[in-house]
Motif scaffolding. Structure first.
Motif, short mmCIF file in Angstrom:
data_model
loop_
_atom_site.label_atom_id
_atom_site.label_comp_id
_atom_site.label_asym_id
_atom_site.label_seq_id
_atom_site.Cartn_x
_atom_site.Cartn_y
_atom_site.Cartn_z
N ARG A 65 0.81 -1.21 0.00
CA ARG A 65 0.00 0.00 0.00
C ARG A 65 0.85 1.27 0.00
O ARG A 65 0.39 2.33 -0.43
N ASN A 66 2.08 1.17 0.51
CA ASN A 66 2.93 2.35 0.64
C ASN A 66 4.24 2.20 -0.15
O ASN A 66 5.24 2.83 0.19
N ARG A 67 4.21 1.35 -1.17
CA ARG A 67 5.43 1.06 -1.93
C ARG A 67 6.11 2.32 -2.44
O ARG A 67 7.31 2.52 -2.28
N THR A 68 5.35 3.21 -3.07
CA THR A 68 5.92 4.40 -3.69
C THR A 68 6.58 5.31 -2.66
O THR A 68 7.69 5.80 -2.86
N ILE A 69 5.90 5.50 -1.54
CA ILE A 69 6.43 6.38 -0.49
C ILE A 69 7.71 5.79 0.11
O ILE A 69 8.71 6.49 0.31
N ILE A 70 7.69 4.47 0.39
CA ILE A 70 8.84 3.83 1.02
C ILE A 70 10.05 3.87 0.09
O ILE A 70 11.16 4.24 0.50
N ILE A 71 9.84 3.50 -1.18
CA ILE A 71 10.96 3.50 -2.13
C ILE A 71 11.49 4.91 -2.32
O ILE A 71 12.70 5.14 -2.38
N GLY A 72 10.58 5.89 -2.40
CA GLY A 72 11.02 7.28 -2.54
C GLY A 72 11.83 7.75 -1.36
O GLY A 72 12.84 8.45 -1.53
N ALA A 73 11.41 7.36 -0.14
CA ALA A 73 12.15 7.76 1.05
C ALA A 73 13.54 7.14 1.08
O ALA A 73 14.53 7.79 1.45
N VAL A 74 13.64 5.87 0.68
CA VAL A 74 14.94 5.20 0.65
C VAL A 74 15.86 5.87 -0.36
O VAL A 74 17.04 6.12 -0.09
N ILE A 75 15.32 6.17 -1.55
CA ILE A 75 16.13 6.83 -2.58
C ILE A 75 16.60 8.20 -2.10
O ILE A 75 17.75 8.59 -2.30
N ALA A 76 15.68 8.94 -1.46
CA ALA A 76 16.05 10.27 -0.95
C ALA A 76 17.15 10.18 0.09
O ALA A 76 18.08 11.00 0.11
N LEU A 77 17.08 9.16 0.96
CA LEU A 77 18.12 8.98 1.98
C LEU A 77 19.46 8.66 1.34
O LEU A 77 20.50 9.20 1.74
N ILE A 78 19.44 7.80 0.31
CA ILE A 78 20.68 7.45 -0.39
C ILE A 78 21.29 8.69 -1.04
O ILE A 78 22.50 8.92 -0.99
N VAL A 79 20.44 9.51 -1.66
CA VAL A 79 20.91 10.72 -2.32
C VAL A 79 21.53 11.68 -1.30
O VAL A 79 22.58 12.28 -1.54
#
Length: 251
Positions: free
Chosen positions: A53-67
């Motif tokens: 249900r929250n795939r997009t938000i979770i993946i986006g947060a992980v990518i933002a943290l990596i960046v």
């Protein structure tokens, strides 16, 4: 007809303790194992459902943290570290003039094409050397009798560590003393002594200044206590060797 039990609930009549019937013991163990398995499966399914249900938000947060982490590493490696080295190198000539008591030159024109403390503080303010240039500028202005300018640069100096906070408070005390604000100077020297902790060199130096100023202001009892503390707590300092003569006159 046998009754069906609800998932996750203990069946009615299941023994909770005490003596067990031999025929029910194996059933009880199997029921508890089944309950545990059901709980694990439910937790796993709930976690998977939440992720879907929250795939997009979770993946986006992980990518933002990596960046963010990558950007921080790149900034530290290619921008901040070189700036730190460059600022330290640029300040060496100004420090040389400062050590020679050539305060005007140290501030603006130390020679050989190097910048003075004012330019270093302005251009490299976000580096350790640039921050330290504020302190040097404050002390230089103090020695030149430009006390308001000295206070401005001193307040811009971010004092960290074991030694610098005491030095900042002590210089502020010198400035307030020169401006005839003796009450503020006394508070500053008290802060400097407190910040010095067990450092007998810095602590003894500023405690002696505090004691002398208290004596000058006619605060005899406080001055006596300060000189006695100087002798007792900072006996290894150079200033402690002169404490006895002041103690004798104040008693």
């Amino acid at each position: 007809m046998a009754k069906k039990n609800n998932i996750g609930r203990r069946p009615t009549g299941t023994p909770r303790g005490g003596r067990r019937n031999a025929g029910n013991e194996g059933d009880q163990v199997r029921i508890e194992e089944d309950d545990t398995l059901v709980d694990i499966v439910e937790v796993r399914d709930q976690g998977l459902d939440f992720f879907e249900r929250n795939r997009t938000i979770i993946i986006g947060a992980v990518i933002a943290l990596i960046v963010l982490v990558a950007a921080a590493l790149l900034y530290q490696t290619f921008i901040k570290a070189p700036a730190e080295r460059n600022a330290a190198e640029q300040m060496q000539q100004a420090q040389y003039q400062f050590e020679q008591d050539s305060f005007s030159l140290a501030l603006t024109n130390p020679g050989q094409g190097y910048p003075g403390f004012l330019d270093i503080a302005d251009e490299y303010g976000n580096t350790k050397a640039g921050n330290l240039a504020n302190y040097y500028a404050a002390v230089s202005y103090l020695n030149l009798g430009k006390y308001d300018a000295a206070l401005d640069y001193l307040e811009d100096f971010d004092a960290e560590g074991e030694l610098l906070p005491a030095m900042k408070a002590g210089v502020r005390g010198d400035l307030h003393s020169e401006l005839d604000d003796f009450d503020a100077a006394i508070e500053d020297y008290e802060e400097a002594v407190e910040e010095a902790g067990d450092n007998y060199v810095t602590g003894g130096y500023y405690l002696n200044k505090l004691a002398l100023l208290l004596r000058k202001e006619g605060r005899t009892d406080e001055a006596l206590a300060a000189f006695e503390r100087l002798k007792a707590d900072f006996s290894l300092s150079n200033e402690a060797t002169q404490a006895d003569k002041y103690i004798a006159t104040l008693r």
